[in-house]
Design a protein around this motif. Structure first.
Motif, short mmCIF file in Angstrom:
data_model
loop_
_atom_site.label_atom_id
_atom_site.label_comp_id
_atom_site.label_asym_id
_atom_site.label_seq_id
_atom_site.Cartn_x
_atom_site.Cartn_y
_atom_site.Cartn_z
N ILE A 118 0.86 -1.19 0.00
CA ILE A 118 0.00 0.00 0.00
C ILE A 118 0.90 1.24 0.00
O ILE A 118 2.00 1.22 0.54
CB ILE A 118 -0.95 -0.03 1.22
N ASP A 119 0.44 2.33 -0.63
CA ASP A 119 1.23 3.56 -0.67
C ASP A 119 1.17 4.27 0.68
O ASP A 119 0.20 4.12 1.43
CB ASP A 119 0.69 4.52 -1.74
N ALA A 120 2.20 5.09 0.94
CA ALA A 120 2.28 5.76 2.23
C ALA A 120 1.32 6.94 2.34
O ALA A 120 1.07 7.44 3.43
CB ALA A 120 3.70 6.25 2.45
N ASP A 121 0.77 7.38 1.23
CA ASP A 121 -0.03 8.61 1.27
C ASP A 121 -1.50 8.37 1.60
O ASP A 121 -2.30 9.29 1.55
CB ASP A 121 0.10 9.36 -0.05
N LEU A 122 -1.87 7.12 1.89
CA LEU A 122 -3.23 6.76 2.27
C LEU A 122 -4.27 7.08 1.19
O LEU A 122 -5.44 7.29 1.51
CB LEU A 122 -3.64 7.44 3.58
N GLN A 123 -3.84 7.13 -0.07
CA GLN A 123 -4.83 7.35 -1.13
C GLN A 123 -5.69 6.10 -1.31
O GLN A 123 -6.81 6.19 -1.78
CB GLN A 123 -4.13 7.68 -2.45
N ASP A 124 -5.12 4.96 -0.95
CA ASP A 124 -5.85 3.71 -1.07
C ASP A 124 -6.58 3.44 0.24
O ASP A 124 -5.99 3.54 1.31
CB ASP A 124 -4.89 2.56 -1.39
N SER A 220 -12.89 3.68 -3.52
CA SER A 220 -12.67 4.94 -4.23
C SER A 220 -11.42 5.60 -3.66
O SER A 220 -11.20 5.63 -2.45
CB SER A 220 -13.89 5.84 -4.15
N ARG A 221 -10.59 6.08 -4.58
CA ARG A 221 -9.28 6.59 -4.19
C ARG A 221 -9.43 7.98 -3.59
O ARG A 221 -10.15 8.82 -4.12
CB ARG A 221 -8.41 6.66 -5.44
N ARG A 222 -8.73 8.18 -2.48
CA ARG A 222 -8.85 9.48 -1.79
C ARG A 222 -7.75 10.44 -2.22
O ARG A 222 -6.87 10.07 -2.99
CB ARG A 222 -8.76 9.25 -0.28
N GLU A 223 -7.82 11.62 -1.66
CA GLU A 223 -6.74 12.60 -1.88
C GLU A 223 -5.53 12.15 -1.07
O GLU A 223 -5.67 11.47 -0.05
CB GLU A 223 -7.17 13.98 -1.34
N ARG A 224 -4.36 12.58 -1.49
CA ARG A 224 -3.15 12.33 -0.73
C ARG A 224 -3.32 12.95 0.67
O ARG A 224 -3.77 14.08 0.77
CB ARG A 224 -1.99 13.02 -1.44
N VAL A 225 -2.94 12.23 1.72
CA VAL A 225 -3.17 12.75 3.06
C VAL A 225 -2.27 13.95 3.36
O VAL A 225 -2.68 14.91 4.01
CB VAL A 225 -3.03 11.62 4.11
#
Ligand code: UDP
Ligand code: MG
Length: 336
Positions: A118-124, A220-225
């Protein structure tokens, strides 16, 4: 596991799942993610704690942060977290090697029954982790996280991504549309993946080559945290070229087809020129000659470039250089 499967037919009301609760490793590649790190840690920590509480994962589960040669405070944050939190482990690469290699480094270090990248930016959406484990326990070896909504991406990103998937499909590369690198792999899928020895890595295209049973979960993909995208256009293009050249030789075939086509046109034009010459009407046109020369020159250079791209890949592959070096590790227990 065979015994478990036998039990299924005997017990209709509450079917035991084919697989036990796994030990889970969550792999998080991080490149200059000091701004997003604490939010990421907090969220993944609470997700894992919740899963542990409900018995969905075992207490050997952990989060593995892979620092991809960050130049900011990311690694010291990971180290601090590993001291304070038993779920956290860290791996520091000696320099920035890119998202895909950071993922491979993380995956190679996993000893758990299942892993999720998983990416670190919590977009997923981390809520999917629980669903992914359900699918794993139902017997799937690969669970893809698929975005059903790209509205958080800019128009440009959406457009380039969609064109890219279409182009890849045209090239005959099967990949799951709108799936990035958010996925669960079982132990055996991971072991199979790690047998791929190539250094040109495009995981999205390699995973479907494994086979095994696969499932999808949608989110649904979120904005970068926090922080900015670490994928500028340059890196996106590099990934696209990597994806194509590491999975298919279709561009080389297209060049051959183009070569045949140009030869055919040249033949027709040559015949026409000879007939004109015989008829004594050969007024050699400067314009048509220029167009032909420029066009054929352009096609040749482009073709040479594409061929060169593949030769470059062969060159890198034959060197078989190590993909990454581990500079430091953090966290309890054994990491290689
Ligand atoms: N990343 C990495 N190395 C790089 C670039 C990115 O490890 O050279 C990581 C980054 O920290 C993040 C993930 O890859 O966890 C995806 O990057 P990002 O969110 O910036 O990409 P985007 O979502 O904009 O495509
Ligand atoms: Mg992102």
């Amino acid at each position: 596991m065979g015994q478990k499967r036998d039990n299924i037919s005997n017990c209709e009301s509450e079917l035991p799942l084919p697989r036990n609760a796994p030990s889970l490793a969550v792999i998080v590649p991080c490149y200059n993610e000091e701004e997003a790190f604490s939010a990421c840690l907090e969220e993944l920590n609470s997700v894992l704690a919740g899963l542990l509480e409900t018995g969905k994962i075992t207490d050997e589960s952990y989060i593995l942060f892979v620092d991809d040669g960050s130049r900011d405070k990311t690694w010291s944050l990971i180290k601090q977290a590993a001291v304070a939190n038993k779920f956290v482990r860290g791996l520091k690469l000696s320099r920035n090697r890119g998202h895909q290699i950071a993922l491979i480094a993380g995956l190679s270090a996993v000893g758990a029954d299942a892993c999720i990248s998983i990416d670190a930016d919590l977009q997923d959406d981390t809520d999917c982790i629980s669903q992914m484990i359900d699918k794993y326990r139902e017997g799937n070896d690969i669970v893809y996280g698929v975005r059903n909504d790209r509205s958080s991406d800019s128009f440009f990103k959406r457009f380039t991504a969609e064109s890219f998937y279409k182009f890849m499909a045209f090239m005959g590369i099967s990949q799951i549309p709108n799936h990035a690198d958010y996925r669960l792999l079982s132990r055996r899928a991971l072991d199979a993946l790690l047998q791929f020895r190539e250094s040109n890595i495009y995981l999205r295209g390699m995973i479907p080559l494994l086979g095994f049973s696969a499932a999808k979960v949608y989110y649904s993909r979120r904005e970068r945290v926090a922080g900015e995208s670490k994928y500028p256009l340059r890196k996106m293009l590099a990934l696209a070229i990597e994806g194509i050249t590491s999975l298919t030789i279709m561009p080389l075939r297209l060049i051959s087809a183009l070569g045949f086509f140009t030869c055919f046109i040249a033949l027709v034009v040559a015949l026409y020129a000879i007939i004109e010459k015989i008829r004594g009407e050969a007024l050699t046109g400067w314009t048509s000659m220029m167009i032909a020369v420029l066009f054929i020159g352009g096609v040749q250079l482009l073709s040479l470039g594409v061929v060169g791209e593949y030769i470059g890949k062969i060159y890198m592959e034959t060197k078989a250089r190590p993909k990454y070096f581990i500079e430091d590790i953090a966290g309890r227990e054994e990491l290689p």
